[in-house]
Scaffold this motif. Structure first.
Motif, mmCIF file in Angstrom:
data_model
loop_
_atom_site.group_PDB
_atom_site.id
_atom_site.type_symbol
_atom_site.label_atom_id
_atom_site.label_comp_id
_atom_site.label_asym_id
_atom_site.label_seq_id
_atom_site.Cartn_x
_atom_site.Cartn_y
_atom_site.Cartn_z
ATOM 1 N N ARG A 80 -1.906 -5.706 -2.930
ATOM 2 C CA ARG A 80 -1.403 -6.896 -2.229
ATOM 3 C C ARG A 80 0.126 -6.994 -2.317
ATOM 4 N N ILE A 81 0.791 -5.846 -2.329
ATOM 5 C CA ILE A 81 2.248 -5.785 -2.334
ATOM 6 C C ILE A 81 2.684 -4.943 -1.146
ATOM 7 N N PRO A 82 3.349 -5.507 -0.154
ATOM 8 C CA PRO A 82 3.807 -4.685 0.965
ATOM 9 C C PRO A 82 4.835 -3.653 0.491
ATOM 10 N N GLY A 83 4.533 -2.366 0.689
ATOM 11 C CA GLY A 83 5.486 -1.340 0.297
ATOM 12 C C GLY A 83 6.746 -1.389 1.115
ATOM 13 N N THR A 84 6.634 -1.770 2.381
ATOM 14 C CA THR A 84 7.771 -1.974 3.275
ATOM 15 C C THR A 84 7.599 -3.326 3.967
ATOM 16 N N PRO A 85 8.679 -3.921 4.466
ATOM 17 C CA PRO A 85 8.538 -5.232 5.114
ATOM 18 C C PRO A 85 7.549 -5.247 6.266
#
Length: 544
Positions: A80-85
């Motif tokens: 649940r962490i966007p690696g890129t925007p």
């Protein structure tokens, strides 16, 4: 046609294919780390292309760009962490699939949708180059403002059932976007005398904190309270053919949307992925599972996200106007190699331009092959015990935000955004509207003020054709959820409520069973295997 054949022969040489492969592998490795974006990677590796010929250097950088955009979905789905925007929309349905024990299937869908979107975007760029030049030039401040308004109306459809909380979340995002220097007057605002805030609150630190740190804090709380959390199995990586056929129409539609949004200078995959996700949801017959682990939402977000990569390069190569920050770095790379992006690039080096276009068609195929080779390794992240996984996630989130500009202020912003995200989760406030407000806030403010200044203080620019079309689309996007909400309230008449009140105990007692039935029904309709459904029910039981 002769230029196209020459370009095809050049781009299919083993040297250029090797540089594409190296770029894709490097982009995937970097994009999967929260905070390390494609733009940063391109900028760092740009000096290594100086010794290469122009096409080899560009192939390497395009591989990095495409690989990083895809790889941002891996931590979005698993952690649940966007690696890129541009992966912010991916976690809406990707992470819930992980909680259901379908992380492996989500990773496979993301990979295939990314390759599909990139391929569609590359073909559209190759076929529609002359039209795209005129289309991009027709957008002025008024058009950009109405595009931002259209993106803001997505908040309504994303927040059905919690409309007020969704609007509050969106307004908070707009307020955060005002921190920094006024884009028109150059006046510093809401910085509280902190010089590092003059450039505004960094989008990447806020994004990492809002999702990564907030999720880590929630997991810590659950682990301390329950002491029974166990790692989640990634489940099967297989995607049934029947499900894949169901996803193709939505992926095609969202790919076209993502490409079209990417063509507009200053926009990109972050806006395009949200719009693509929302439009596929709007056209779906059954919308109940969107945002709860629906493969259609995941595929739509990823295909739109990756289709925007060729789209952002259209104004870069055709007009010399960077579509986003990564495209601006690519302009620098072309300039270093003695090439000047713009209309004269076609007359001076048409074979190189077509080689770049063809490379954007080949790179998604390489990306899928590389992804299939490593996808099972990435899925094993879910097997790490939670008491070890989430402290590492928290540490990587802070380090990743610090690495963007080597700024302690960015690290503090990440922690602050994480605390805000934690209380939003506990209070039932959706986080996606805040992200949308943060993305489109500067675009809306700048577009509105510039359009009004150009028209001498008049607002008649709203009546121009493109702004009017976008306004109508915005009203429809806003009105449909409101109409559905009104119909639901009308259907809950006093008589119905009394009947419901009479069956409150049985209703409450069967809530979880109903949810499991819905999940099972959805899985059956998608032709999931029985083992996958068993994993889903097991994960739900562990969570409880």
């Amino acid at each position: 046609m002769n230029d196209l054949l020459i370009a095809l022969e050049a781009v299919l040489s083993w040297q250029h294919l090797l540089f594409m492969l190296v770029g894709v592998v490097g982009g995937i490795a970097v994009g999967a780390i929260p905070g390390l974006t494609a733009t940063m990677t391109i900028a760092v590796l740009l000096p290594f292309t100086f010794a290469l010929n122009p096409l080899s250097g560009v192939c390497l950088l395009l591989g990095i760009y495409s690989g990083a955009v895809y790889a941002g979905s891996v931590p979005a789905i698993l952690l649940r962490i966007p690696g890129t925007p541009s992966s912010a929309a991916t976690l809406l349905d990707g992470y819930p699939m992980t909680l259901k024990g379908k992380a492996g299937q989500a990773l496979t869908i993301s990979l295939l949708a990314s390759g599909f979107g990139g391929l569609i975007g590359g073909v559209l760029l190759l076929a529609l180059t002359p039209v795209l030049a005129r289309f991009a030039l027709s957008f002025g401040p008024a058009e950009f403002f109405m595009l931002a308004v259209f993106a803001l109306t997505l908040i309504a459809s994303m927040s059905e059932g919690a409309m007020v909380k969704g609007l509050i979340s969106g307004i908070v995002g707009l307020l955060i976007a005002t921190v920094g220097v006024d884009p028109i007057n150059g006046v510093t605002r809401m910085t509280f005398g902190i010089g590092d805030l003059q450039a505004g609150l960094g989008f990447i630190p806020v994004l990492i904190g809002l999702f990564g740190v907030a999720e880590a804090l929630v997991r810590f709380e659950k682990h301390i309270r329950l002491r029974s959390a166990s790692p989640v199995s990634p489940g099967s990586f297989r995607v049934p053919g029947s499900l894949l056929r169901r996803l193709v129409p939505g992926m095609t539609y969202s790919s076209v949307i993502g490409f079209g949004v990417g063509v507009l200078p200053g926009t990109g995959g972050d806006i395009g992925s949200f719009i693509g996700h929302n439009e596929v949801k709007r056209l779906a017959r059954d919308k109940s599972m969107f945002g709860k682990g629906d493969p259609r939402g995941l595929a739509a977000a990823e295909s739109a996200n990756n289709a925007s990569v060729p789209g952002t390069l259209a104004p870069t190569l055709i007009l010399g106007i960077p579509g986003n920050s990564a495209a601006a770095v690519l302009i620098g790379a072309l300039t270093v190699h003695g090439l000047r992006p713009g209309p004269e690039l076609f007359s001076g080096s048409p074979d190189l331009v077509y080689s770049v276009f063809l490379a954007l068609v080949i790179i998604p195929v390489i990306m899928v092959l590389v992804g299939l080779a490593g996808i099972r390794s990435w899925g094993q992240i879910t097997r790490i015990p939670t008491q070890y996984l989430w402290p590492c996630v928290l540490a990587l989130s802070v380090v990743g935000s610090f690495a963007v500009q080597s700024s302690l202020v960015d690290a503090m912003i990440t922690v602050g955004a994480g605390v805000l995200g934690y209380f939003m989760i506990k209070g039932g406030f959706p986080q996606a509207p805040l992200v949308i407000g943060l993305i489109v806030g500067p675009l809306a403010e700048t577009g509105f003020r510039r359009a009004t200044i150009i028209n001498g203080g008049s607002y008649d620019w709203v009546l121009h054709p493109v702004p009017m079309i976008l306004l109508i689309m915005s009203l429809l996007t806003l009105g449909i959820p409101l109409l559905r909400s009104w119909k639901r309230r009308t259907a809950n008449s006093p008589a119905d409520q009394s009947i419901n009140d009479g069956g409150t105990d049985s209703s409450l007692g069967g809530t979880d069973n109903t949810a499991d039935t819905d999940d099972g029904a959805t899985a059956d309709s998608d032709n999931f295997s029985k083992d996958d459904d068993g994993d889903s029910r097991t994960e739900n039981t562990q969570t409880k």
